[in-house]
Design a protein around this motif. Structure first.
Motif, PDB file in Angstrom:
ATOM      1  N   LEU A 260     -27.575  29.394 -20.818  1.00 38.62           N
ATOM      2  CA  LEU A 260     -26.524  28.414 -20.542  1.00 38.62           C
ATOM      3  C   LEU A 260     -25.181  29.064 -20.279  1.00 38.62           C
ATOM      4  O   LEU A 260     -24.305  28.463 -19.675  1.00 38.62           O
ATOM      5  CB  LEU A 260     -26.372  27.437 -21.716  1.00 38.62           C
ATOM      6  CG  LEU A 260     -27.488  26.434 -21.908  1.00 38.62           C
ATOM      7  CD1 LEU A 260     -27.164  25.539 -23.083  1.00 38.62           C
ATOM      8  CD2 LEU A 260     -27.688  25.592 -20.663  1.00 38.62           C
ATOM      9  N   SER A 261     -24.991  30.291 -20.753  1.00 36.54           N
ATOM     10  CA  SER A 261     -23.678  30.923 -20.614  1.00 36.54           C
ATOM     11  C   SER A 261     -23.588  31.864 -19.420  1.00 36.54           C
ATOM     12  O   SER A 261     -22.686  32.676 -19.328  1.00 36.54           O
ATOM     13  CB  SER A 261     -23.317  31.665 -21.909  1.00 36.54           C
ATOM     14  OG  SER A 261     -24.247  32.682 -22.168  1.00 36.54           O
TER      15      SER A 261
ATOM     16  N   THR B 129     -21.953  31.550 -12.718  1.00 39.58           N
ATOM     17  CA  THR B 129     -22.621  31.479 -11.421  1.00 39.58           C
ATOM     18  C   THR B 129     -21.681  31.428 -10.230  1.00 39.58           C
ATOM     19  O   THR B 129     -22.143  31.501  -9.099  1.00 39.58           O
ATOM     20  CB  THR B 129     -23.520  30.227 -11.375  1.00 39.58           C
ATOM     21  OG1 THR B 129     -22.722  29.077 -11.630  1.00 39.58           O
ATOM     22  CG2 THR B 129     -24.637  30.317 -12.404  1.00 39.58           C
TER      23      THR B 129
ATOM     24  N   TYR C 180     -29.795  21.154 -15.323  1.00 43.54           N
ATOM     25  CA  TYR C 180     -28.919  22.120 -14.680  1.00 43.54           C
ATOM     26  C   TYR C 180     -27.459  21.689 -14.786  1.00 43.54           C
ATOM     27  O   TYR C 180     -27.161  20.571 -15.197  1.00 43.54           O
ATOM     28  CB  TYR C 180     -29.321  22.295 -13.204  1.00 43.54           C
ATOM     29  CG  TYR C 180     -30.727  22.813 -13.068  1.00 43.54           C
ATOM     30  CD1 TYR C 180     -31.015  24.145 -13.329  1.00 43.54           C
ATOM     31  CD2 TYR C 180     -31.774  21.972 -12.715  1.00 43.54           C
ATOM     32  CE1 TYR C 180     -32.311  24.630 -13.231  1.00 43.54           C
ATOM     33  CE2 TYR C 180     -33.069  22.439 -12.608  1.00 43.54           C
ATOM     34  CZ  TYR C 180     -33.337  23.770 -12.872  1.00 43.54           C
ATOM     35  OH  TYR C 180     -34.613  24.239 -12.788  1.00 43.54           O
ATOM     36  N   GLU C 181     -26.580  22.574 -14.387  1.00 45.27           N
ATOM     37  CA  GLU C 181     -25.147  22.282 -14.386  1.00 45.27           C
ATOM     38  C   GLU C 181     -24.889  20.943 -13.711  1.00 45.27           C
ATOM     39  O   GLU C 181     -25.449  20.659 -12.654  1.00 45.27           O
ATOM     40  CB  GLU C 181     -24.439  23.419 -13.630  1.00 45.27           C
ATOM     41  CG  GLU C 181     -22.949  23.307 -13.619  1.00 45.27           C
ATOM     42  CD  GLU C 181     -22.302  24.488 -12.922  1.00 45.27           C
ATOM     43  OE1 GLU C 181     -21.805  25.385 -13.622  1.00 45.27           O
ATOM     44  OE2 GLU C 181     -22.289  24.516 -11.673  1.00 45.27           O
TER      45      GLU C 181
ATOM     46  N   ASN D 189     -17.457  26.132 -15.562  1.00 39.37           N
ATOM     47  CA  ASN D 189     -18.855  26.154 -15.140  1.00 39.37           C
ATOM     48  C   ASN D 189     -19.764  25.838 -16.309  1.00 39.37           C
ATOM     49  O   ASN D 189     -19.333  25.840 -17.452  1.00 39.37           O
ATOM     50  CB  ASN D 189     -19.214  27.521 -14.537  1.00 39.37           C
ATOM     51  CG  ASN D 189     -19.168  28.610 -15.568  1.00 39.37           C
ATOM     52  OD1 ASN D 189     -20.090  28.758 -16.361  1.00 39.37           O
ATOM     53  ND2 ASN D 189     -18.085  29.368 -15.592  1.00 39.37           N
ATOM     54  N   GLY D 190     -21.015  25.547 -15.997  1.00 35.70           N
ATOM     55  CA  GLY D 190     -22.034  25.384 -17.026  1.00 35.70           C
ATOM     56  C   GLY D 190     -22.050  24.044 -17.740  1.00 35.70           C
ATOM     57  O   GLY D 190     -22.719  23.901 -18.758  1.00 35.70           O
ATOM     58  N   ASN D 191     -21.327  23.054 -17.241  1.00 34.71           N
ATOM     59  CA  ASN D 191     -21.310  21.750 -17.910  1.00 34.71           C
ATOM     60  C   ASN D 191     -22.665  21.061 -17.790  1.00 34.71           C
ATOM     61  O   ASN D 191     -23.307  21.088 -16.741  1.00 34.71           O
ATOM     62  CB  ASN D 191     -20.230  20.860 -17.283  1.00 34.71           C
ATOM     63  CG  ASN D 191     -20.045  19.575 -18.049  1.00 34.71           C
ATOM     64  OD1 ASN D 191     -19.560  19.592 -19.176  1.00 34.71           O
ATOM     65  ND2 ASN D 191     -20.424  18.457 -17.458  1.00 34.71           N
ATOM     66  N   HIS D 192     -23.104  20.454 -18.874  1.00 34.54           N
ATOM     67  CA  HIS D 192     -24.316  19.643 -18.906  1.00 34.54           C
ATOM     68  C   HIS D 192     -23.968  18.287 -19.491  1.00 34.54           C
ATOM     69  O   HIS D 192     -23.103  18.193 -20.360  1.00 34.54           O
ATOM     70  CB  HIS D 192     -25.395  20.290 -19.790  1.00 34.54           C
ATOM     71  CG  HIS D 192     -25.986  21.523 -19.200  1.00 34.54           C
ATOM     72  ND1 HIS D 192     -25.320  22.716 -19.152  1.00 34.54           N
ATOM     73  CD2 HIS D 192     -27.186  21.744 -18.624  1.00 34.54           C
ATOM     74  CE1 HIS D 192     -26.077  23.616 -18.578  1.00 34.54           C
ATOM     75  NE2 HIS D 192     -27.229  23.047 -18.251  1.00 34.54           N
TER      76      HIS D 192
ATOM     77  N   SER E 248     -20.807  22.484 -22.787  1.00 38.66           N
ATOM     78  CA  SER E 248     -21.066  23.790 -22.194  1.00 38.66           C
ATOM     79  C   SER E 248     -21.023  24.833 -23.303  1.00 38.66           C
ATOM     80  O   SER E 248     -20.417  24.619 -24.347  1.00 38.66           O
ATOM     81  CB  SER E 248     -20.045  24.128 -21.093  1.00 38.66           C
ATOM     82  OG  SER E 248     -18.748  24.232 -21.630  1.00 38.66           O
TER      83      SER E 248
ATOM     84  N   ARG F  74     -20.369  29.007 -23.564  1.00 38.22           N
ATOM     85  CA  ARG F  74     -19.983  30.230 -22.844  1.00 38.22           C
ATOM     86  C   ARG F  74     -19.648  31.325 -23.844  1.00 38.22           C
ATOM     87  O   ARG F  74     -19.430  31.052 -25.013  1.00 38.22           O
ATOM     88  CB  ARG F  74     -18.773  29.971 -21.949  1.00 38.22           C
ATOM     89  CG  ARG F  74     -19.080  29.169 -20.724  1.00 38.22           C
ATOM     90  CD  ARG F  74     -17.974  29.313 -19.706  1.00 38.22           C
ATOM     91  NE  ARG F  74     -16.732  28.742 -20.184  1.00 38.22           N
ATOM     92  CZ  ARG F  74     -16.328  27.500 -19.938  1.00 38.22           C
ATOM     93  NH1 ARG F  74     -17.077  26.695 -19.231  1.00 38.22           N
ATOM     94  NH2 ARG F  74     -15.180  27.069 -20.395  1.00 38.22           N
TER      95      ARG F  74
END
Length: 164
Positions: A84-85, A88, A62-63, A95-98, A125, A127
């Motif tokens: 992933l894009s 939220t 998750y993020e 947002n969306g960094n892993h 990420s 997007r």
């Protein structure tokens, strides 16, 4: 020279090497000119055609950000890029960094493998809109999607900090 968010400057040297096995090695040397109060992230961002359909990686499911990653399970994941894009947060923002040790993008016409160097994970990420659009928009309905994916691969990523 690159300019940071607080008007400070960074010296950047990029080296691109095409290796005999077809791999492209990208190296960076970054030198700050003075002290930085903040640097949101440090890395590479590029566009990728919408032909890519999935990403396989070994890292956090998750993020994850430096201030919000302790409870993450690390494993192998294979996810559709649309998953992933997904945005939220109520207000558009980073947002969306892993965090991952490697990642591979897969599409109908081939793929792209990205490896970090050393034992630390890289941040990534995916997007469908550029960072400048996120910064400019006040609400999600203000955002326009790009006709391609925006892939960020970062050496360092700042924490979210505000719990939003």
């Amino acid at each position: 020279m690159l300019q940071g968010p607080d008007e400070q400057e960074l010296r950047l040297r990029e080296v691109y090497e095409l290796l005999g096995n077809g791999m492209l090695k990208i190296s960076y040397h970054v030198e700050p000119n003075g002290a930085f109060a903040t640097l949101p992230k440090l890395g590479l961002q590029f566009g990728a055609v919408n032909d890519f359909r999935s990403v396989c990686y070994y890292g956090n499911r998750y993020e994850a950000y430096p201030d919000r990653r302790r409870a993450q399970l690390i494993g192998n994941y294979d996810l559709p890029l649309e998953q992933l894009s997904v945005m939220t947060h109520v207000v558009p923002q980073e947002n969306g960094n892993h965090e991952a040790y490697w990642l591979a993008l897969h599409g109908e016409n081939g793929g792209l493998l990205i490896n970090g160097v050393g034992v630390e994970p890289i941040n990534f990420s995916v997007r469908d809109c550029e960072d400048w659009r996120l910064s400019k928009a006040e609400r999600w309905y203000d955002l326009e999607s790009s006709d391609h994916y925006i892939i960020s691969v970062d050496y360092r990523q700042a924490g979210i900090g505000t719990a939003t």
